[in-house]
Design a protein around this motif. Structure first.
Motif, PDB file in Angstrom:
ATOM      1  N   LEU A 169      -9.349   2.778   0.972  1.00 33.33           N
ATOM      2  CA  LEU A 169      -8.758   0.910   1.288  1.00 33.33           C
ATOM      3  C   LEU A 169      -7.982   1.388   2.149  1.00 33.33           C
ATOM      4  O   LEU A 169      -7.131   2.552   2.325  1.00 33.33           O
ATOM      5  N   ASP A 170      -8.401   0.627   2.978  1.00 33.33           N
ATOM      6  CA  ASP A 170      -7.019   0.473   4.744  1.00 33.33           C
ATOM      7  C   ASP A 170      -5.784  -0.413   3.872  1.00 33.33           C
ATOM      8  O   ASP A 170      -5.098   0.395   4.596  1.00 33.33           O
ATOM      9  N   HIS A 171      -5.922  -0.963   3.058  1.00 30.81           N
ATOM     10  CA  HIS A 171      -4.954  -1.664   2.157  1.00 30.81           C
ATOM     11  C   HIS A 171      -5.090  -1.828   0.276  1.00 30.81           C
ATOM     12  O   HIS A 171      -6.235  -2.170   0.655  1.00 30.81           O
TER      13      HIS A 171
ATOM     14  N   THR B  87      -3.872   4.628   3.502  1.00 27.88           N
ATOM     15  CA  THR B  87      -3.920   3.204   2.913  1.00 27.88           C
ATOM     16  C   THR B  87      -2.489   2.899   3.022  1.00 27.88           C
ATOM     17  O   THR B  87      -1.554   3.216   2.605  1.00 27.88           O
ATOM     18  N   LEU B  88      -2.190   1.259   3.145  1.00 23.76           N
ATOM     19  CA  LEU B  88      -0.663   1.151   3.260  1.00 23.76           C
ATOM     20  C   LEU B  88      -0.909   0.225   2.058  1.00 23.76           C
ATOM     21  O   LEU B  88      -2.167  -0.652   1.837  1.00 23.76           O
ATOM     22  N   ILE B  89      -0.172  -0.211   1.377  1.00 21.04           N
ATOM     23  CA  ILE B  89       0.456  -0.959   0.138  1.00 21.04           C
ATOM     24  C   ILE B  89       1.577  -1.904   0.738  1.00 21.04           C
ATOM     25  O   ILE B  89       2.395  -2.230   1.767  1.00 21.04           O
ATOM     26  N   THR B  90       0.813  -2.979   0.415  1.00 22.56           N
ATOM     27  CA  THR B  90       1.352  -4.983   1.347  1.00 22.56           C
ATOM     28  C   THR B  90       1.679  -5.208  -0.127  1.00 22.56           C
ATOM     29  O   THR B  90       1.310  -5.522  -1.089  1.00 22.56           O
ATOM     30  N   PHE B  91       2.405  -6.561   0.332  1.00 21.10           N
ATOM     31  CA  PHE B  91       2.772  -7.302  -0.392  1.00 21.10           C
ATOM     32  C   PHE B  91       1.863  -8.561   0.209  1.00 21.10           C
ATOM     33  O   PHE B  91       2.033  -8.834   1.023  1.00 21.10           O
ATOM     34  N   GLU B  92       1.284  -8.982  -1.540  1.00 23.55           N
ATOM     35  CA  GLU B  92       0.600  -9.529  -1.857  1.00 23.55           C
ATOM     36  C   GLU B  92       1.246 -11.353  -0.173  1.00 23.55           C
ATOM     37  O   GLU B  92       0.108 -11.578   0.546  1.00 23.55           O
ATOM     38  N   GLU B  93       2.065 -12.040  -0.979  1.00 25.96           N
ATOM     39  CA  GLU B  93       3.159 -12.853   0.082  1.00 25.96           C
ATOM     40  C   GLU B  93       3.099 -12.796   1.614  1.00 25.96           C
ATOM     41  O   GLU B  93       2.385 -13.642   2.659  1.00 25.96           O
ATOM     42  N   ASP B  94       2.635 -11.193   1.984  1.00 26.79           N
ATOM     43  CA  ASP B  94       2.595 -11.072   4.030  1.00 26.79           C
ATOM     44  C   ASP B  94       1.397 -11.285   4.243  1.00 26.79           C
ATOM     45  O   ASP B  94       0.816 -11.006   5.406  1.00 26.79           O
ATOM     46  N   SER B  95       0.422 -11.324   3.383  1.00 25.91           N
ATOM     47  CA  SER B  95      -0.978 -10.735   3.534  1.00 25.91           C
ATOM     48  C   SER B  95      -1.670 -12.364   4.073  1.00 25.91           C
ATOM     49  O   SER B  95      -1.781 -13.214   3.357  1.00 25.91           O
TER      50      SER B  95
END
Ligand code: ADP
Ligand code: ASP
Ligand code: MG
Length: 416
Positions: A192-194, A247-255
């Protein structure tokens, strides 16, 4: 110039040659002008070897002494890495957890980090040094060495990154990122990329050992930008390429991207199930059953209590397989003597398989698709539990890999 924390796992530190490669990679980042803190694990197999030595002498060694022993693995790899960096012409210094200090509570073998003193680290960084800090270990208020639980170097790294307000925490490992499921079990697994922080948290807590769960909790709490990437690529690949890999762990609100319904499949092979038959159905029963288990520090996972018939009910729960016998012994003491249940049944050969995805919130039918797939494979479901973004089932351990592969296919995780 950025402060960046690198973490290298056991395989990545597995030989002096690999350690030299790590040093080359770190040197590349330093020469590009970054300030680097490195958190290594022990060389692969070393922690197991050390713990096995203790078990040769005593079946249940003292947890304090286990930590005293296990922590040495990271001390060796840290010193070796500092030397390898010096050979690369990089000024470098290594510290054990008690030298920094990484302060923890006193829960030996599963201690929690309370605070990290960043003064020494910052002074060294500002003096142009690469700072190497042992993963996995810390020091309790009485000066005892503690360890953070298996896989704990991930947590050390993210906690150091949080303390330093680092720009990024890079978790270098033996896979090139987080996959839709463990690539060792399903060859169609896809990188997964993120992945969102919440999904990563579920995946880790449901058994994906790519990141220790507490490291993900730290990343979420302190919003540490965390990336999982390969340590096994050529250490001299261009920095720009390396910075975007994994894979970058992202924060949903930023996505801005639409979430996939299912992002991954997690599993835990080593579970055990305990059922207590004909428990009198009255207030306080769950507490009476599970109280002694909790006091013994055994993690209880899924719990099911049946509808009662004639004021009697059956009560089932799961525990880690390693704690199964201990839990049974405790129950025989408490439940059968004091509660008067009819029988205690156990099955130490069960596994848990879970599908995870934030998109589940807005999609129906995931559970029925999962259950249909398992039934088509002839797999009997023993227990079910759900939350907003995951569905877990407990099944016979011999069907675990089959279930993972079938679910991976039916949820089209092999396709982008
Ligand atoms: P390290 O020693 O670097 O900490 P670990 O063995 O702890 O490495 O974690 C990496 C391993 O996690 C991989 O080799 C892989 O088999 C396993 N793994 C389990 N689930 C996943 C997943 N979803 N994605 C990637 N790797 C996974
Ligand atoms: N060396 C420790 C272990 O094997 C910590 C780690 O590798 O993260 O569990
Ligand atoms: Mg690990």
């Amino acid at each position: 110039m950025a402060i960046i924390v690198h973490k290298y796992g056991g395989t990545s530190m597995g030989s002096t040659e690999r350690i030299q490669n790590v040093a080359k990679r770190v040197a590349k980042w330093m020469r590009a002008g970054h300030q680097i803190v490195v958190v290594p694990s022990a060389m692969s197999g070393e922690t197991n070897r050390l713990l096995a030595l203790a078990k040769e002498i005593a079946p249940n060694p003292s947890p304090r002494e286990l930590d005293q022993i296990a922590a040495t693995g990271e001390q060796v790899s840290s010193g070796l890495l500092a030397i390898a960096l010096q050979e690369q012409g990089i000024d470098s210094i290594s510290y054990a957890g008690w030298q920094v200090m990484v302060r923890t509570d006193s829960a030996f073998t599963k201690a929690r980090i309370m605070e990290i003193d960043d003064s020494k680290i910052l002074a060294d960084l500002n003096a142009g040094k690469a700072v190497v800090i042992t993963g996995f270990q810390g020091v309790d208020p009485d000066g005892n060495i503690t360890t953070l639980g298996r896989g704990g170097s991930d947590t050390s790294a993210v906690a150091v990154a949080a303390a330093l307000k680092a720009d990024e925490c890079l978790i270098y490992t033996d896979v090139d990122g987080v996959y839709t499921t463990d690539p060792r079990v399903c060859e169609d697994a896809r990188r997964l990329d993120h992945i969102t922080f919440e999904e990563m948290l579920e995946m880790a807590s449901l058994g994906s050992k790519v990141l220790q769960i507490r490291s993900v909790e730290f990343a979420g709490k302190y919003k540490v930008k965390t990336r999982v990437l390969s340590s096994l690529t050529d250490p001299m690949i261009p920095l720009e390429q390396e910075m975007k890999s994994g894979t970058l762990i992202t924060f949903e609100e930023d996505s801005t991207m639409e979430a996939a319904v299912i992002s991954g499949i997690a599993f835990n092979r080593d579970e055990a199930k305990i059922t207590i038959i004909d428990v009198p159905d009255r207030p306080g029963i769950a507490y009476q059953i599970l109280g002694p288990i909790a006091e013994a520090n055994i993690d209880v996972d899924m719990i099911i209590q049946n509808q009662s018939v004639d004021s009697k009910t059956d009560f089932t729960f799961t525990v880690p397989r390693a704690e199964y016998q201990k839990a049974l012994d405790l129950l025989k003491n408490s439940v059968q003597k004091h509660i008067g249940a009819k029988e205690i049944l156990g099955d130490a050969k069960v596994s848990k398989v879970s599908v995870v995805g934030v998109g589940m919130r807005s999609h129906v039918g995931v559970a029925s698709k999962m259950f249909r797939t398992l039934s088509e494979e002839g797999i009997n479901i023993l227990m079910i539990s759900t939350s907003e973004i995951k569905i877990s089932v407990v099944i016979d351990e011999k069907y675990m890999e089959l279930a993972v592969r079938a679910l991976h296919k039916v949820f089209e995780l092999d396709q982008k």
